[in-house]
Design an enzyme around this catalytic site. Structure first.
Site, PDB file in Angstrom:
ATOM      1  N   LYS A  83       0.853  -1.183   0.000  1.00 41.85           N
ATOM      2  CA  LYS A  83       0.000   0.000   0.000  1.00 41.85           C
ATOM      3  C   LYS A  83       0.890   1.234   0.000  1.00 41.85           C
ATOM      4  O   LYS A  83       1.783   1.357   0.853  1.00 41.85           O
ATOM      5  CB  LYS A  83      -0.816   0.014   1.290  1.00 41.85           C
ATOM      6  N   LEU A  84       0.648   2.128  -0.943  1.00 41.73           N
ATOM      7  CA  LEU A  84       1.403   3.384  -0.993  1.00 41.73           C
ATOM      8  C   LEU A  84       0.422   4.546  -0.953  1.00 41.73           C
ATOM      9  O   LEU A  84      -0.616   4.498  -1.631  1.00 41.73           O
ATOM     10  CB  LEU A  84       2.225   3.468  -2.285  1.00 41.73           C
TER      11      LEU A  84
END
Ligand code: E4P
Length: 215
Positions: A83-84
């Site tokens: 997840k960014l």
């Protein structure tokens, strides 16, 4: 629509997984902090329970560091995606990670413009935060519907995860709009099972069954 649970709590994940409806798990640094565990230990445990995508959020702030952290997180288990948080550095990192075959879930999406850019960069998932937009008096469901429309126009492979779900109506809206996935907190999943007429019906059927046994 696939159903993910939005939690880092192992007991909750085990319980919902036992229902036979769970397709994946999303975590974030706040959810991890609540469980007094560390990200790596937690997602490893989750990967032993759930056979589906599991999001682990990177906390680096430059593209180079995000790529390094993303590689480390994805090496924990084949089902882990990175997840960014939406930003220009994350777009660069998404391009690099996706070209290595590492799935990215672009999180903290609050507009269709952001979702479009994330898809163009090669994100496997985008996570529009429906509830947090409602919280500030904007329309989270409308944002979600615009993202669904844009992705359909261009047939993107990127899957839409309706996130920041606060109540069963948000989950229903996601399904009606055709979101690929909704990541839903434990308490909302519990509420989705219940209906007062179902409880009443079970009570009546059991009472009638008892009566007929006495005949
Ligand atoms: C998404 O993956 C996030 O973890 C999550 O849905 C955030 O929801 P919140 O607004 O309830 O914190």
């Amino acid at each position: 629509m696939k159903i993910f649970i939005d939690t880092a709590n192992i007991d909750m994940i085990k319980e919902i997984n036992s229902w036979g409806i769970l397709d994946g798990v999303t975590t974030n640094p706040s959810l991890i902090a609540k469980e007094k565990t560390d990200l790596r230990t937690c997602v490893k445990k989750i990967s032993e329970i759930v056979d589906g995508p599991i999001s682990a959020e990177a906390v680096s702030m430059t593209a180079e560091e995000m790529v390094k952290e993303g590689r480390e997180l994805s090496a924990i288990h084949e089902n882990i995606n990175v997840k960014l948080p939406m930003c220009t550095e994350a777009l660069k990192a998404t391009k690099a990670l996706s070209s290595e075959g590492i799935d990215v879930n672009m999180t903290l999406i609050f507009s269709p413009h952001q979702a479009l850019l994330a898809a163009k960069a090669g994100a496997r998932y985008v996570s529009p935060f429906v509830g947090r937009l409602d919280d500030i008096g904007q329309n989270g469901t409308e944002m979600l519907s615009q993202i669904v429309a844009v992705f359909r126009n261009y047939d993107f492979d990127t899957e839409i995860i309706a996130a920041s779900i606060r109540h069963p109506m948000h989950a229903l809206d996601a399904a009606l709009l055709g979101a690929d996935i909704a990541t839903i907190p434990y308490d909302v999943l519990k509420k989705m099972v219940l209906h007062p007429k179902t409880d009443e019906g079970i009570k009546f059927f059991l009472a009638d069954h008892e009566k007929s046994k006495k005949k």
